[in-house]
Scaffold this motif. Structure first.
Motif, short mmCIF file in Angstrom:
data_model
loop_
_atom_site.label_atom_id
_atom_site.label_comp_id
_atom_site.label_asym_id
_atom_site.label_seq_id
_atom_site.Cartn_x
_atom_site.Cartn_y
_atom_site.Cartn_z
N GLN A 41 -8.79 -22.20 41.56
CA GLN A 41 -9.80 -21.62 40.87
C GLN A 41 -10.71 -20.75 41.82
OE1 GLN A 41 -10.45 -21.59 37.57
NE2 GLN A 41 -8.40 -22.64 37.73
N GLU A 101 -19.06 -25.17 38.18
CA GLU A 101 -19.45 -25.61 36.89
C GLU A 101 -18.47 -25.51 35.93
OE1 GLU A 101 -22.76 -26.65 35.80
OE2 GLU A 101 -22.83 -27.03 38.35
N ARG A 102 -17.64 -24.16 35.66
CA ARG A 102 -16.70 -24.07 34.66
C ARG A 102 -15.58 -25.24 34.86
NH1 ARG A 102 -16.09 -19.11 35.55
NH2 ARG A 102 -14.11 -19.38 36.93
N LYS A 158 -16.39 -29.13 33.78
CA LYS A 158 -16.58 -29.59 32.23
C LYS A 158 -15.11 -29.82 31.92
CE LYS A 158 -19.92 -26.09 31.05
NZ LYS A 158 -20.36 -24.67 30.49
#
Length: 83
Positions: free
Chosen positions: A22, A48-49, A52
Motif C-alpha cells: 500500500q 487508517e484505510r 479497517k
C-alpha cells in the motif's frame, strides 16, 4: 526457535508485506511530496484505510502474547527502564 503457535503467525501473515504494498502504491503514484509532513500524512491515511480491513483473529492470541513477553522480557525490561 519459536513455539509452534508463534511460528504459525509469523509465517502465515503477510500484514507487513501488504502494508508495504500500500505504501508503494501511494509513493509510486505521487513521486514528489512538498515536504516530509505531507508524505507522513499520506502514509498515515493509508494505514487508517488498510487497518479497517484487518479483521483476522488468531487462535490462542493471549498465549502468543504471553510467550513473546517471556521470550523478549530482557528487551522489554530495557525499554521500560529507559522510559
Amino acid at each position: 526457535a519459536f513455539p509452534g503457535n508463534i511460528r504459525k503467525i509469523i509465517y502465515t501473515t503477510n500484514v507487513i508485506e501488504s502494508l508495504n504494498s500500500q505504501f508503494r502504491k501511494i509513493t509510486k503514484t505521487k513521486l514528489i511530496f512538498p515536504n516530509d509532513d505531507s508524505l507522513m500524512k499520506m502514509l498515515y491515511l493509508a494505514v487508517e484505510r488498510v487497518a479497517k480491513k484487518w479483521t483476522r483473529a488468531y487462535a490462542d492470541w493471549d498465549l502468543v502474547i504471553n510467550q513473546l513477553n517471556i521470550i523478549f522480557s530482557d528487551i522489554l525490561d530495557e525499554k521500560r527502564t529507559l522510559n
